[in-house]
Scaffold this motif. Structure first.
Motif, PDB file in Angstrom:
ATOM      1  N   VAL A  72       0.859  -1.190   0.000  1.00 38.71           N
ATOM      2  CA  VAL A  72       0.000   0.000   0.000  1.00 38.71           C
ATOM      3  C   VAL A  72       0.898   1.245   0.000  1.00 38.71           C
ATOM      4  O   VAL A  72       1.766   1.387   0.858  1.00 38.71           O
ATOM      5  N   VAL A  73       0.651   2.135  -0.962  1.00 40.89           N
ATOM      6  CA  VAL A  73       1.442   3.357  -1.083  1.00 40.89           C
ATOM      7  C   VAL A  73       0.634   4.541  -0.546  1.00 40.89           C
ATOM      8  O   VAL A  73      -0.532   4.719  -0.907  1.00 40.89           O
ATOM      9  N   GLY A  74       1.256   5.339   0.314  1.00 40.03           N
ATOM     10  CA  GLY A  74       0.670   6.616   0.744  1.00 40.03           C
ATOM     11  C   GLY A  74       1.382   7.720   0.006  1.00 40.03           C
ATOM     12  O   GLY A  74       2.590   7.909   0.187  1.00 40.03           O
ATOM     13  N   ALA A  75       0.661   8.430  -0.865  1.00 43.20           N
ATOM     14  CA  ALA A  75       1.301   9.473  -1.683  1.00 43.20           C
ATOM     15  C   ALA A  75       0.765  10.842  -1.277  1.00 43.20           C
ATOM     16  O   ALA A  75      -0.430  11.010  -1.056  1.00 43.20           O
ATOM     17  N   LEU A  97       2.205  15.561 -11.110  1.00 42.09           N
ATOM     18  CA  LEU A  97       2.764  14.902  -9.926  1.00 42.09           C
ATOM     19  C   LEU A  97       1.920  13.702  -9.508  1.00 42.09           C
ATOM     20  O   LEU A  97       2.447  12.687  -9.044  1.00 42.09           O
ATOM     21  N   PHE A  98       0.616  13.805  -9.707  1.00 36.76           N
ATOM     22  CA  PHE A  98      -0.266  12.656  -9.496  1.00 36.76           C
ATOM     23  C   PHE A  98       0.199  11.499 -10.388  1.00 36.76           C
ATOM     24  O   PHE A  98       0.392  10.371  -9.933  1.00 36.76           O
ATOM     25  N   VAL A 109      -7.915  10.953  -0.487  1.00 39.85           N
ATOM     26  CA  VAL A 109      -8.391  11.649   0.707  1.00 39.85           C
ATOM     27  C   VAL A 109      -8.012  13.124   0.572  1.00 39.85           C
ATOM     28  O   VAL A 109      -6.891  13.443   0.174  1.00 39.85           O
ATOM     29  N   THR A 110      -8.968  14.010   0.862  1.00 37.02           N
ATOM     30  CA  THR A 110      -8.695  15.443   0.698  1.00 37.02           C
ATOM     31  C   THR A 110      -8.600  16.119   2.062  1.00 37.02           C
ATOM     32  O   THR A 110      -9.178  15.654   3.043  1.00 37.02           O
ATOM     33  N   VAL A 121      -3.247   5.234  -1.551  1.00 40.01           N
ATOM     34  CA  VAL A 121      -4.071   6.320  -0.995  1.00 40.01           C
ATOM     35  C   VAL A 121      -3.288   7.598  -1.279  1.00 40.01           C
ATOM     36  O   VAL A 121      -2.126   7.727  -0.878  1.00 40.01           O
ATOM     37  N   LEU A 122      -3.914   8.535  -1.984  1.00 46.51           N
ATOM     38  CA  LEU A 122      -3.216   9.781  -2.341  1.00 46.51           C
ATOM     39  C   LEU A 122      -3.911  10.975  -1.706  1.00 46.51           C
ATOM     40  O   LEU A 122      -5.137  11.068  -1.721  1.00 46.51           O
ATOM     41  N   LYS A 123      -3.075  11.860  -1.146  1.00 46.87           N
ATOM     42  CA  LYS A 123      -3.596  13.141  -0.644  1.00 46.87           C
ATOM     43  C   LYS A 123      -3.047  14.267  -1.509  1.00 46.87           C
ATOM     44  O   LYS A 123      -1.850  14.538  -1.511  1.00 46.87           O
ATOM     45  N   PRO A 124      -3.963  14.968  -2.235  1.00 46.12           N
ATOM     46  CA  PRO A 124      -3.498  16.152  -2.951  1.00 46.12           C
ATOM     47  C   PRO A 124      -3.360  17.306  -1.977  1.00 46.12           C
ATOM     48  O   PRO A 124      -3.811  17.221  -0.837  1.00 46.12           O
TER      49      PRO A 124
END
Ligand code: NDP
Length: 502
Positions: free
Chosen positions: A161-164, A174-175, A221-222, A190-193
């Motif tokens: 699982v990657v947390g970005a 970048l995404f 997740v925002t 799971v990516l947080k912009p």
């Protein structure tokens, strides 16, 4: 007066700002939201959920289930390639819409979308490039070290699982640079912009769902760094952290990784030099160097060549052209095709940039142009006039700090040795450009400069080439074999030959 940026929802393809968790569009459990103020006008554009620790936990658990139970990590290469190529196709199809949403986020002008590295075509190419890696991500077969009775080979398996976490300045690109290699390797994410750049990322995630990625393999997740980012990087079920942003948050990421030795990739910016020799095409060097620092993203770009090291013989010629380019910067509504550059993302960033400009003046650097906030019609936005300093010494803060604003510092030099010494006298090491028509000098400089990428008479991003930094510019590389391999673990397999096999 900058026109209102209030979106016509249909025209820009703006949908509700809900998060994506386990294939569902959801608000934050606590109902908290964040209002996005547009950097060009200060007006509120739309709001998004602020994910708390519970929301982040739901997202990480969804990614964990999608990793452990599949189907994405177990999917055949053919299926992964199909989905990644479909994502690239959908990005091309929706390219204009994505750039409009990005302009609502960070006010990067649509005119800048015609530059390859900031176009949606580049974002699509990043997915295509990584699709090509899926069936080439191979281990190796080794000769037995201790005799001929067994076989040794390695497998590359997805890291988990990657947390970005990504910043505001180029959210689409970048995404892609994080999600494409992670998905190609078979990871779930799971990516947080950034809370300042959410619209385009949510739309891109919707396109990825449409391409057929299974639920839970990509979750968004925002919310701000605290609490959302913090909950993500500290979550015990995350196996790898991938981050682009400041050194300060980079250090937090490394600290958060220590407990469980999460794998880490960091891209932390730079203070990159452009070395301009007397035998170069000085006008082009000045135009491109000043352009990359002031046009488009207004210097809010990690690889901007913000230190121009210029040979004393051509210093005045360089300065005249750089000043002329500053006059070509036009600020305003990012949807106006005549607008060529952007405001700074928020008042905090603007105050930081103005503070560093003041420090440069106080330290004795000569201000050639700019140096202040833009007033008049632009007063409601975070615009700083394109700024050019000369007679800068490399120990001044304007030569050492990543300003992340439209500020170029010119540092005169006398010979190659001095140029190399100044170029390498930095805590960073992301990029550099050498301007010369002497090929031998170009190679001497390329070898001597400690930076992840060195351009000769120009600089551009390439989706398939390694990008990253020496020193405090980060850890690891994005693009190319190194990027996808950083989303894998290597497993060694020892296979004894039994009688039946012989
Ligand atoms: P940050 O490093 O704070 O922001 C980058 C990302 O990290 C954003 O998504 C941010 O969230 C998130 N973040 C912030 N705090 C935490 C945390 N505690 N845990 C997890 N995630 C977190 O950059 P800034 O916006 O503060 O910019 C400051 C400076 O950083 C710039 O002036 C520039 O020098 C550098 N920078 C470099 C970039 C690069 O491309 N290398 C990009 C951006 C900045 P949120 O924004 O939602 O708060």
């Amino acid at each position: 007066m900058v026109a209102s940026i209030k979106p016509n929802r249909d025209e820009v393809g703006l949908t509700d700002g809900l998060m994506l968790i386990d294939g569902k569009r959801i608000a934050a459990l606590a109902g908290q939201t964040w209002s996005h103020s547009h950097p060009a006008t200060g007006e509120e554009v739309a709001s998004f959920p602020v994910a708390g620790a519970q929301d982040v936990d739901l997202a990480v658990r969804a990614a964990r289930r999608a990793f452990d139970a599949g189907p994405w990590p177990q999917a055949r290469a053919r299926e992964r390639i199909r989905v990644l190529r479909k994502i690239a196709d959908l990005i091309r199809e929706h390219g204009d819409e994505l750039l409009k949403l990005q302009a609502l986020d960070n006010s990067v002008p649509l005119s800048f979308g015609s530059v390859y590295a900031t176009s949606s075509a580049f974002v699509a190419d990043v997915f295509d490039h990584h699709a090509g890696w899926v069936d080439k991500l191979a281990g190796e077969t080794l000769p037995p070290y201790q005799g001929g009775d067994h076989m040794v080979f390695t497998l590359r398996e997805p890291v988990g699982v990657v947390g970005a976490v990504i910043p505001w300045n180029a959210p689409l690109l970048l995404f892609a640079q994080k999600v494409a290699p992670a998905l190609a390797a078979g990871c779930t994410i799971v990516l947080k912009p950034s809370e300042y750049a959410t619209f385009a990322v949510l739309r891109l995630a919707a396109l990825i769902e449409e391409a057929g990625l299974p639920a839970g393999a990509l979750n968004i997740v925002t919310g701000p760094g605290d609490p959302t980012g913090d909950a993500l990087i500290n979550h015990p079920m995350v196996d790898k952290l991938s981050f682009t942003g400041s050194r300060a948050v980079g250090r937090r990421i490394v600290a958060a990784s220590a407990d469980r030795f999460k794998r880490v990739s960091l891209e932390l910016g730079g203070k990159s030099p452009a070395l301009v020799f007397a035998d170069a095409d000085v006008s082009t060097a000045a135009a491109i160097t000043m352009g990359t620092v002031t046009l488009g993203l207004s210097g809010q770009v990690c690889l901007a060549q913000t230190r121009a090291l210029v040979h004393r013989e051509v210093h005045d010629e360089f300065l005249a052209m750089a000043e002329m380019i500053s006059g070509m910067v036009s600020y305003g509504n990012p949807f106006d095709p005549a607008v060529t550059s952007s405001p700074l993302i928020n008042t905090r960033q603007m105050d930081r940039v103005l503070g560093l400009i003041a420090e440069g003046q106080a330290a004795g650097a000569r201000l050639v142009c700019g140096g202040s906030r833009s007033e008049g019609d632009l007063a409601a936005g975070n615009f700083v006039a394109p700024t050019l300093f000369t007679d800068v010494s490399n120990d001044m803060s304007i030569a050492r700090e990543e300003i992340f604003g439209p500020v170029l510092s010119v540092i005169p030099f006398t010979d190659e040795d001095e140029a190399i010494r100044i170029a390498n006298d930095t805590e960073y090491g992301l990029a550099a450009t050498v301007w010369t028509n002497d090929i031998k000098r170009a190679f001497r400089m390329t070898k001597a400069i400690r930076a992840g990428t060195v351009g000769i008479n120009g600089y551009q991003l390439e989706p398939h080439a390694a990008f990253g930094g020496y020193g405090q510019s980060g850890l690891g590389r994005e693009g190319g074999r190194g990027a996808i391999e950083s989303y894998t673990e290597v497993k060694t397999v020892l296979l004894p030959f039994t009688d039946e096999m012989m």
